[in-house]
Design an enzyme around this catalytic site. Sequence first.
Site, PDB file in Angstrom:
ATOM      1  N   GLY A  26      22.183  -8.426  24.251  1.00  0.00           N
ATOM      2  CA  GLY A  26      23.409  -9.228  24.188  1.00  0.00           C
ATOM      3  C   GLY A  26      23.800  -9.557  22.765  1.00  0.00           C
ATOM      4  CD  GLU A  34      24.197 -12.353  35.459  1.00  0.00           C
ATOM      5  OE1 GLU A  34      23.243 -12.165  36.221  1.00  0.00           O
ATOM      6  OE2 GLU A  34      25.392 -12.198  35.782  1.00  0.00           O
TER       7      GLU A  34
END
Length: 476
Positions: free
Chosen positions: A213, A231
């Site tokens: 991420g 997420e």
Amino acid sequence: MNLQSVSFISGEPIFDKKATNKQEIGEILEKAKVAGQIWANVSVADRIECVRQFGAFVSAHRDQISKLISSEVGKLPWDADGEVSASIAKVELSIAAMETRRRDRILQPSNGPVQRQVRYRPIGVGLVLGPFNFPLHLPGGQIIPLLLAGNAVVFKPSEKATAVGQWMMDAWHQSGLPRDVMQWIVGAGDTAVTAIDRPEVGGVFLTGSRAVGQAIHRQLAGRPEVMLALELGGNNPIIVTESVPPDTVAKLVSFSAFVSAGQRCTCARRAIFVDGNDSNHQINALVIATEKLSAGLPGDNRAEVGPLIDATAAKRLKQTYDELLHLGCKPLLPFAVDPRHPALVRPSILDATDISPDGLAAIGAMEWFGPLLVVQRVKNFEAAIHAAARTPYGLAASLLGGSKAMFDQFAAGVGAGVVNWNGPTTGAAGALPFGGLDASGNHRPAGYYAIDFCSDPVSSLLRDEPSTDDPWSIVS
């Protein structure tokens, strides 16, 4: 480079395909952009019907896809079947979410002098980067709302779940979705990097680790027009108070930590016990119950804990276990690999009660993915909340026992996006938002709220004819 998947059940290859090259990625995204502009003008009713057809297709072929999930990623049959059920349910939940959260509407009665209107505009092409642990359900939770909102989708499944990804692609196309509206690319991280750099991308949607991420976040620096929904993982705590019977603790904590072989982002990584007369019994019951859990491969009907995704994941988890030992943790249930398969790791438990504050902080900052639990004893409930919150992550947390006032104190202080009471950390409802705080996400909760990041709101003030009022009169 060829991507291959080998069945956990038969040991035979079930997928073999060359990775999508740079030129092909460009062509796919160019087609998706054109197709998305057409799809955006398809009526909402027709988009809903197409999505429902997909749900009906999955339902009609649930045994087939459930077996494929088990075969490719090693999920036990009951676990794979649960994922398929969640995937089917996601259709109607996403439609309801769009109706309640993202529906075009007039905010003032039509007989007023000025109407206030909000409508929603698709973001364009959504690039969905799927995980291996829920290869059907989790990408579907982003693909379905993206399509409902009028976007085209390019899907890159995990390189460890490409057979399931291919099945999903075929399912969408057999459900009547135009082929260029839903396309896929296959490959590892470099394939994703190439696709993210393409100018056609309107949004990037990742379910994965914090490190991945952060890398995508850095890659998109200077491109604020690209939606990014992350997420990410967690270091999830579960607090156990004195009032909970040991057998209940054993069931709820072991399930939180070891369901799906610990390969759920919401699995408990730390169990924090409020020290008292019952804590020894609670921890002993947990260790005994965990030792009795049956580990096995998908073909073993008695198995309760399945394998990790591959032998590399098992080696990585062993490195984490060794690091925890180095920090001073004491083994209550040592790490062990079942001789039947190099990815079949039995659940292990370590005690971190006596290690230093710096060591506890280091544990809270770690991210691992597998059946490994750290337990810790603290002197009181306030200390338990402090220990639970001592992590940069903020995905899931749970409190066992206590009062409603204690739970409210816990929910306010633990700093997580999914906070449960008297249930496992892995409990999540499809009709609620799902996402993490701090290092576990970027303020884009999925679940019922996934529809929110699939379109942009456009507001309008409407009059039937030009106003006769002088807007400059306010300065005189």
